[in-house]
Design an enzyme around this catalytic site. Sequence first.
Site, PDB file in Angstrom:
ATOM      1  CB  SER A 250      -0.911   0.010   1.224  1.00 17.24           C
ATOM      2  OG  SER A 250      -0.152   0.357   2.353  1.00 17.24           O
ATOM      3  CE  LYS A 251      -1.696   5.281  -4.104  1.00 15.67           C
ATOM      4  NZ  LYS A 251      -2.198   6.366  -4.936  1.00 15.67           N
ATOM      5  NE  ARG A 252      -2.860   3.768   4.965  1.00 11.31           N
ATOM      6  CZ  ARG A 252      -2.824   2.637   5.656  1.00 11.31           C
ATOM      7  NH1 ARG A 252      -2.118   2.555   6.761  1.00 11.31           N
ATOM      8  NH2 ARG A 252      -3.515   1.591   5.259  1.00 11.31           N
TER       9      ARG A 252
END
Length: 483
Positions: A250-252
Amino acid sequence: MSVRLRVAPSPTGDPHVGTAYVSLFCLAFARQQGGQFVLRLEDTDRARFREDSEQQIYDMLHWLSLDWDEGPDKGGPFAPYRQSERLDTYRPHVDALVADGHAYYCWCTPDRLQAMREEQQKRKMPTGYDRLCYGKTREERAELPGFSDAAVVRMLIPDDAPIAFTDVIRGEVHAPTPDDQVILKADGFPTYHLAVVVDDHLMGITHVVRGEEWISSTPKHLLLFDWLGWERPAFAHMPLLRNTDKSKISKRKNPAARLTWFVEEGYLPEALVNFLGLLGYSMPSGEEIFTFDEMSASFDWSRVNTVGPVFDLDKLGWLNGHYLRELAPDDFVRRVLPFLHDAGLVAHPPTATEQAVLAAAVPEIQPRMKLLTEAPGLLRFLLVSEESFVVDPEAVEKHVVGSGALLAAAADALEPVEVWDTAHVQGAMDAALLEDGLGLKRGKAYAPIRAAVCGSSISPPLPESLALLGKERTLRRLRAAIV
Ligand code: GLU
């Protein structure tokens, strides 16, 4: 019938690596079959919409040479390809579903839905809409608490909803029974579930290729295809890309989830394409290095992995080194130039002198690099002007202080060298500093010289570096470092 595949990213921020991954597989199959690849923007989530995201999606897919045949920027027979421009298309289908009894209006407020969910959780009941609005007219429903003027439309999921389907990659798949999914939001926008089905049908999509996380949505989509009397496309759910701890990328959590990260970090698009292919696909030859064309020619859904591949950046670095070494010298220079320019080392476009320096240095640095971002570090000593040449204080601390005698011996030995090339430079230094001279080991002897002349501990091998730098600049830097 020729195949038609699509990638349908939502423009909600930096493009996700999954968009490239799905595009690669769609395109490999579409090209092999002589079919089409469509780019559709699913921009109905207005809260998460980001203006610049659309252009970034184009830029990143172009960078990877994963080009589409139809899309918002190109048009095509099924335009428009932005869902926000297709709002009129969805409404009649919603009305038809309501008229046929497959969907119903729901006027529940978000607060009521929240309270309902909490209650269900407290009682350990399955969560899902309790159908308070089902079968009621607006007036009847308005009498009850938790009524909102703005209605949504929900699917009426039958008890015997089909939850099994045949996936092109996975074979028979069983998904959980769905809830009465909202298909039209209160703002009049369709939800993803309705829009994806309507568009996939109207755009003639034959194969829906998407991430594994959509498996649980597929039964809803199958129902919609059936209710609307449309032929179901084939479904292929790609294994999720995973972090090394096996969690979903995930980008997070992982910068490598953002496609722009690969550009910034100095990866080559051909390496990333190969890497994404390798993550999901096994070539019949077992070969790990392959091009898009090779993957496309061999493409077979049965060779797509079902197990979530781990995003192993060491492997990508190895592939990147391979593709860097394969580049023709001119192409190699073209790729490193933006990094050198950003580091303030060359003009844009580079001057003739800078070009000459680069052309001479390429054979020394190209075989040694894994990432384009390494170029400024390796070339700084050659490209900076003498006025702005500074020695890395740490390198000075470690190697230069107290090395005055060594540096002086090196300078004296190099002074008379007439043919300034690698062999002569090395011969002169070795004679003065190794057994026949100061009696040092080569590593010990070269480290302070490298620090003084290259300004850092990273550079091509020392004799090569000095040969590239030239006699005058080498001697000046050596003498200046003697303390
Ligand atoms: N808009 C969805 C996404 O961003 C597309 C899913 C699909 O391909 O059906 O992943």
